[in-house]
Design a protein around this motif. Sequence first.
Motif, PDB file in Angstrom:
ATOM      1  N   VAL A 239       0.918  -1.310   0.003  1.00 12.63           N
ATOM      2  CA  VAL A 239       0.064   0.004  -0.049  1.00 12.63           C
ATOM      3  C   VAL A 239       0.916   1.086  -0.205  1.00 12.63           C
ATOM      4  O   VAL A 239       0.719   2.246  -0.574  1.00 12.63           O
ATOM      5  N   ALA A 240       1.953   1.424   0.690  1.00 11.96           N
ATOM      6  CA  ALA A 240       2.877   2.272   1.006  1.00 11.96           C
ATOM      7  C   ALA A 240       3.410   2.721  -0.346  1.00 11.96           C
ATOM      8  O   ALA A 240       3.430   4.072  -0.795  1.00 11.96           O
ATOM      9  N   ARG A 241       3.837   1.524  -0.974  1.00  9.98           N
ATOM     10  CA  ARG A 241       4.470   1.868  -2.426  1.00  9.98           C
ATOM     11  C   ARG A 241       3.520   2.486  -3.319  1.00  9.98           C
ATOM     12  O   ARG A 241       3.778   3.279  -4.259  1.00  9.98           O
ATOM     13  N   GLU A 242       2.284   2.040  -3.565  1.00 12.43           N
ATOM     14  CA  GLU A 242       1.292   2.453  -4.199  1.00 12.43           C
ATOM     15  C   GLU A 242       0.866   3.791  -3.941  1.00 12.43           C
ATOM     16  O   GLU A 242       0.842   4.609  -4.934  1.00 12.43           O
ATOM     17  N   LEU A 243       0.823   4.390  -2.615  1.00 11.16           N
ATOM     18  CA  LEU A 243       0.772   5.444  -2.367  1.00 11.16           C
ATOM     19  C   LEU A 243       1.903   6.573  -2.914  1.00 11.16           C
ATOM     20  O   LEU A 243       1.539   7.720  -3.097  1.00 11.16           O
ATOM     21  N   ALA A 244       2.919   5.828  -2.751  1.00 10.35           N
ATOM     22  CA  ALA A 244       4.059   6.905  -3.085  1.00 10.35           C
ATOM     23  C   ALA A 244       4.248   7.168  -4.560  1.00 10.35           C
ATOM     24  O   ALA A 244       4.843   8.037  -5.205  1.00 10.35           O
ATOM     25  N   VAL A 245       3.621   6.129  -5.476  1.00 12.93           N
ATOM     26  CA  VAL A 245       3.819   6.596  -6.989  1.00 12.93           C
ATOM     27  C   VAL A 245       2.389   6.768  -7.678  1.00 12.93           C
ATOM     28  O   VAL A 245       2.494   6.660  -8.845  1.00 12.93           O
ATOM     29  N   ARG A 246       1.630   7.505  -6.956  1.00 17.26           N
ATOM     30  CA  ARG A 246       0.386   7.857  -7.452  1.00 17.26           C
ATOM     31  C   ARG A 246       0.760   8.862  -8.477  1.00 17.26           C
ATOM     32  O   ARG A 246       1.711   9.639  -8.434  1.00 17.26           O
TER      33      ARG A 246
ATOM     34  N   GLU B 189      11.715   3.279   2.676  1.00 17.74           N
ATOM     35  CA  GLU B 189      11.266   3.190   1.386  1.00 17.74           C
ATOM     36  C   GLU B 189      10.513   4.607   0.924  1.00 17.74           C
ATOM     37  O   GLU B 189      10.955   5.151  -0.126  1.00 17.74           O
ATOM     38  N   LEU B 190       9.731   5.343   1.763  1.00 23.69           N
ATOM     39  CA  LEU B 190       9.138   6.510   1.568  1.00 23.69           C
ATOM     40  C   LEU B 190       9.819   7.801   1.760  1.00 23.69           C
ATOM     41  O   LEU B 190       9.786   9.023   1.350  1.00 23.69           O
ATOM     42  N   ALA B 191      10.857   7.683   2.502  1.00 24.37           N
ATOM     43  CA  ALA B 191      11.966   8.897   2.993  1.00 24.37           C
ATOM     44  C   ALA B 191      12.419   9.689   1.588  1.00 24.37           C
ATOM     45  O   ALA B 191      12.814  10.604   1.791  1.00 24.37           O
ATOM     46  N   ILE B 192      12.807   8.675   0.540  1.00 25.07           N
ATOM     47  CA  ILE B 192      13.278   9.213  -0.449  1.00 25.07           C
ATOM     48  C   ILE B 192      12.301  10.117  -1.438  1.00 25.07           C
ATOM     49  O   ILE B 192      12.556  10.557  -2.439  1.00 25.07           O
ATOM     50  N   ARG B 193      10.650   9.929  -1.155  1.00 28.39           N
ATOM     51  CA  ARG B 193       9.811  10.550  -1.896  1.00 28.39           C
ATOM     52  C   ARG B 193       9.690  12.083  -1.390  1.00 28.39           C
ATOM     53  O   ARG B 193       9.271  12.343  -0.340  1.00 28.39           O
ATOM     54  N   PRO B 194      10.159  12.923  -2.105  1.00 31.55           N
ATOM     55  CA  PRO B 194       9.992  14.446  -1.644  1.00 31.55           C
ATOM     56  C   PRO B 194       8.533  14.798  -1.422  1.00 31.55           C
ATOM     57  O   PRO B 194       8.343  15.858  -0.758  1.00 31.55           O
TER      58      PRO B 194
END
Length: 261
Positions: free
Chosen positions: A106-113, A137-142
């Motif tokens: 779920v976290a990955r899907e939220l990150a790449v919307r 994983e999500l820390a690199i998503r600005p």
Amino acid sequence: MGAHARWTQLLEILGNQGHLDVTEAAELLGCSSATVRRDMDELARQSLLTRTRGGAVVSSVAYDLPLRYKTARKADEKQRIAKAVAELVPSGSVVGINGGTTTSEVARELAVRTDPGGTSGGVALTVVTNAINIANELAIRPHVKIVVTGGVARPSSYELVGPLVTSVLQSLALDYTILGVDAVHPHFGAATHDESEASANRSLAERAGTVIVVADSSKLSRRAFAQVCALNAVSILVTDKDASEALVEEITAQGIEVICV
């Protein structure tokens, strides 16, 4: 079949039966007895089973496998569940996420919307988590703001547990909490194998306006040791199409929306 998938199947069979001999394991896995012996020796080295003369028996951790051995279970179903859940969360939300294979998806899907930063290019989502693998994983998503609870890390699940989790969460308000659990029962509610994880996950649920439980059909109508929350505390259950129609009706009758994907 690769070693990782073979080890996962071996541990699952052993967890169900309690004991397993080499010959039977070789037949079930479709490989040689020599391969099974090597696999059992390696898993014994990792303290995931106990070797016996001619086979193996479960160890104390066999019923709560480390996260890395759970990723192959119902992988397609978990990805479909993750996509469906991501569609339920509006941009700009504050989302609590606990640890687990499905919640990691779920976290990955939220990150790449497709609308990660909106028109302003700013923060599109705030994620509050006690799972260090999800935070990593999500820390690199600005466009994703990450808040990590304190706590002591459990090596099997990468979740932070203990009183520090509650002390951080008690001052926060979450729009959604997405919970991965080990069992969903119409009477016992959502539950997990470990009481410390259950306590941390309960705190996440209590701070949310909407609680979404993600659980593939293999976890439905089951009970686990420690209750996370009663079923009436759950707003939405997202599962797969193999869920029993009778069970879905029973859960829906309690006022919970059930989404089968």
